[in-house]
Design an enzyme around this catalytic site. Structure first.
Site, short mmCIF file in Angstrom:
data_model
loop_
_atom_site.label_atom_id
_atom_site.label_comp_id
_atom_site.label_asym_id
_atom_site.label_seq_id
_atom_site.Cartn_x
_atom_site.Cartn_y
_atom_site.Cartn_z
N ASP A 1 6.17 -38.26 75.21
CA ASP A 1 5.34 -39.41 74.86
C ASP A 1 4.71 -39.18 73.48
OD1 ASP A 1 3.73 -41.85 75.62
OD2 ASP A 1 2.09 -40.40 75.43
N GLU B 1 9.93 -40.05 72.02
CA GLU B 1 9.44 -41.38 71.71
C GLU B 1 8.92 -41.25 70.27
OE1 GLU B 1 6.38 -44.75 73.44
OE2 GLU B 1 5.73 -42.67 73.38
#
Length: 720
Positions: free
Chosen positions: A348, A384
């Site tokens: 993330d 990401e």
């Protein structure tokens, strides 16, 4: 048992609480503490029965060995040191702290003013000092015995060029599954159930990417609204499972799940959050890192260390520039691979992990650590590649060995099928793994993780059913979530009985699935998109632990089953036809003078696209011919000579498309037509044309001259 004279020095090398030699070794890093105490609690985790000072301090690690303690012991830390927020120090021994290396927790965090290191509401704000004890509000850490008898090898190791990712949520995927007993729903054990695994395996995906399963917290503002942190992007325990996903209080449940996935040939990928914690900014609670060594664990403003650098948008940023903090993160990753047998990670807000004080650094500590580590460099690493910090958009900037979410693929495919103009050249690039971004430094097409939908945003069914987000249930008056979704409701907003609108929505879903799953690169499918799962137009269901987010298996109708069959067909084709998953970037050049190219772009007349057609913003129809005779790999394999033709028509009216010429005796076999329900096979005579329905995709295959070989015939007749 806990008298000082019974303590031993122990080891500073094994962080956390480690059972060994008739006791437990404790070790905690803190560069600025003056004393560390281990607090031992009863089995219920409610009453503190002993408090022991760690006797040794080596290389900024406090450590000691306590004889007599066993696995299952409940504990926490109290850390002494200066409370000087203006200098970045926030020690407060009145606050019970979670061990960063704890392998398990019991109990839930209860919000109250005692959690804060300062007196909430005091005129001096966070410069004040709160003396109330927080132990009754804080979960307790648990000493864990990690022994487990595995039945499968440590990993599955699906090659990247064969990988198909399937993003899902442990609880959301299983909470309403009719085959599961109630106590298994929403748990790791439920995810390992035969019926759940059967659906995933038969679908044809290879790697299940789980939303965060590490210990996370619910923020107070959610609870006050009757909501919860459903997605789990607020990790506080990087080594521990979140108890909410366990039907039994043992890490063996997760290990059994991984073992069952591996037995079915499936990889397990974890979505991990190492960029921030739920302790927030200077006004946040003191639960773990803030009270252990705030100045080391977090990035603070250089000139005002009372305040936090907030590159994450959540209040704080974990300081991976500190060697001990970096070590904690890499230790955590290695733990999940070596002890829990997971096969990779999706990171993330990954640019934060690679950001040093001077900015994003491809040669920074975290990325270098992953690259050189023999464990981490051998598993799947997916970034990401964006965050809200300075220089936060880093798509294609991660080093070789990494795969990255490709948002340009998502946005281009959505816009193309919505009907936007001027996108054919951009889409062509996306169909070939965005070579303009990823074809450098020996990276391969798999580095581009192609996706249409993910947990954050509309589902595929909602993408074709809503022009606008409908997030009223989140309690933020519709201010949350993305507003520019590149969605189109096909003529009616939300649920409708109009048969024409419904038929178009189903076709648009097939169009986008075909575009996703037959493009070069690594496809990622959002769980439930294969049968049309809806979130009622909510594109930010992060706080919805209810029917909005739970997959309703019993609501799958005949159209949902048909869409599932179509998805299986696409994934069967991807697996069987190597030209659909090339491990080298396509060039479109006949470099060997053989009279054919690995890829040819076609216009509706059957000829190659001209410069004028590429530049024409009104062009909505084109074809891509993937010639199997071009070398797919250095070592030819059966079936590599099969060629595939994909025809795309985003125009709303029919278009006649002339198929490319074939040698005498060869035929095009139609693999699918998204305008048809159900799908059928069809042989077309050489030089035959094809009528493309408005907004549709049609695919063909041919082996070239002569009769089809057995492998191709068997593949065609076995298609779902």
């Amino acid at each position: 048992m806990f008298e000082p004279e019974s303590l031993e020095e122990g080891s500073s090398h094994t962080r956390g609480a480690t059972p060994m030699n008739g006791g437990v070794n404790f070790a905690l890093f803190s560069a600025n503490a003056t004393c560390v105490e281990v607090c031992i609690f009863d089995d219920a985790g409610e009453r503190e029965i002993a408090r022991v000072k760690l006797p040794e301090y080596t290389d900024e690690v406090w450590h000691g060995f306590i004889p007599g303690l066993k696995p299952g012991t409940r504990y926490g830390y109290r850390v002494h040191g200066p409370y000087e927020p203006e200098k970045g120090h926030r020690f407060n021994p009145n606050k019970l702290l979670l061990d960063p290396y704890a392998k398990a927790h019991v109990g839930e965090l209860k919000w109250g003013p005692e959690l804060f290191g300062y007196e909430v509401g005091h005129a001096d704000g966070d410069l004040s000092f709160d003396k109330r004890d927080s132990a009754h509000l804080v979960p307790k850490c648990v000493v864990v015995d990690s022994h487990f008898k595995w039945t499968q090898p440590r990993d599955v190791r699906v090659p990247w060029d064969r990988t198909v990712l399937y993003e899902t949520h442990v609880r959301g995927f299983t909470k309403r599954h009719p085959a599961l007993p109630e106590h298994l729903r929403g748990t790791f054990a439920g995810l390992a159930h035969d019926e759940v695994l059967r659906h995933i395996r038969e679908l044809g995906v290879t790697s299940v990417e789980l939303l965060p399963v590490q210990m996370f917290l619910n923020q107070s503002f959610m609870l006050e609204k009757g909501l919860t942190n459903f997605w789990g992007y607020d990790t506080i325990g990087f080594f521990a499972l979140d108890p909410r996903y366990q039907c039994e209080p043992s890490i063996d449940e997760f290990k059994h799940m991984v073992d069952r996935f591996h037995a079915n040939g499936l990889e397990v990928i974890l979505d991990v959050v190492y960029n921030h914690t739920p302790e927030g900014n200077e006004l946040g609670p003191t639960i773990s890192f803030k009270g252990i060594d705030n100045a080391s664990y977090y990035r603070l403003m250089p000139d005002q260390p009372r305040y936090y650098i907030n590159d994450t948008g959540t209040g704080n940023t974990v300081n991976l520039s500190h060697p001990r903090v970096l070590q904690m993160v890499t230790d955590s990753l290695r733990y999940w691979v070596t002890e829990m047998h997971v096969d990779g990670f999706r990171f993330d807000l990954a640019p934060i992990l690679a950001r040093e004080p001077h900015g994003f650094d491809e040669g920074g500590g975290f990325l270098d650590s992953c690259r050189q580590d023999p464990v981490l460099s051998s598993v799947k690493l997916i970034a990401e590649p964006w965050d809200c910090g300075p220089g936060g958009y880093q798509v294609s900037s991660f080093p070789p060995g990494w795969a990255e979410w490709n948002d340009k693929f998502r946005d281009t495919v959505r816009a193309f099928w919505k009907g936007d103009e001027g996108l054919v050249p951009v889409l062509a690039n996306c169909l070939t793994a965005s070579a303009d971004q990823f074809n450098h430094r020996g990276r391969r097409p798999w580095a581009s993780v192609n996706f249409l939908t993910a947990h954050d945003g509309f589902t595929l069914a909602d993408l074709v059913s809503y022009n606008d987000k409908h997030n009223d249930a989140n309690g933020e008056d519709g201010r949350d979530g993305h507003s520019d979704n590149l969605s189109w409701n096909c003529g009616a907003e939300g649920p409708t009985d109009d048969p024409d609108v419904l038929a178009l929505r189903r076709r648009q879903q097939r169009n986008m699935l075909a575009t996703l799953l037959l493009s070069q690169g690594t496809p990622m499918l959002l769980a439930g998109d294969e049968f049309g799962r809806s979130q009622q137009g909510n594109n930010n269901a992060y706080c919805q632990d209810n029917e909005i987010s739970w997959v309703d298996w019993e609501a799958i109708d005949e159209h949902g089953h048909a869409l599932t069959a179509f998805t299986k067909r696409l994934l069967t084709l991807r697996k069987a036809l190597p030209v659909l998953r090339r491990n080298r970037f396509l060039t479109g050049v006949d470099s060997e003078g053989l009279g054919y190219k690995d890829v040819t772009w076609l216009n509706a007349q059957g000829g190659e696209m001209t410069e004028e057609q590429w530049a024409d913003a009104h062009t909505r129809c084109f074809g891509i011919l993937l010639d199997g005779r071009a070398r797919v790999s250095a070592i030819p394999k059966p079936g590599t000579d099969a060629s595939v033709l994909l025809l795309f028509n985003a125009w709303h009216e029919e278009i006649e498309f002339q198929l490319p010429d074939l040698p005498e005796g060869a035929k095009w076999s139609r693999l699918f037509d998204t305008a048809l329900e159900p799908q059928t096979l069809q042989d077309l005579e050489p030089k035959a044309g094809c009528t493309l329905t408005g907004r549709s995709v049609v695919a063909f295959v041919t082996e070239g001259v002569g009769q089809r070989s057995d492998w191709l015939h068997e593949m065609l007749v076995s298609l779902p």
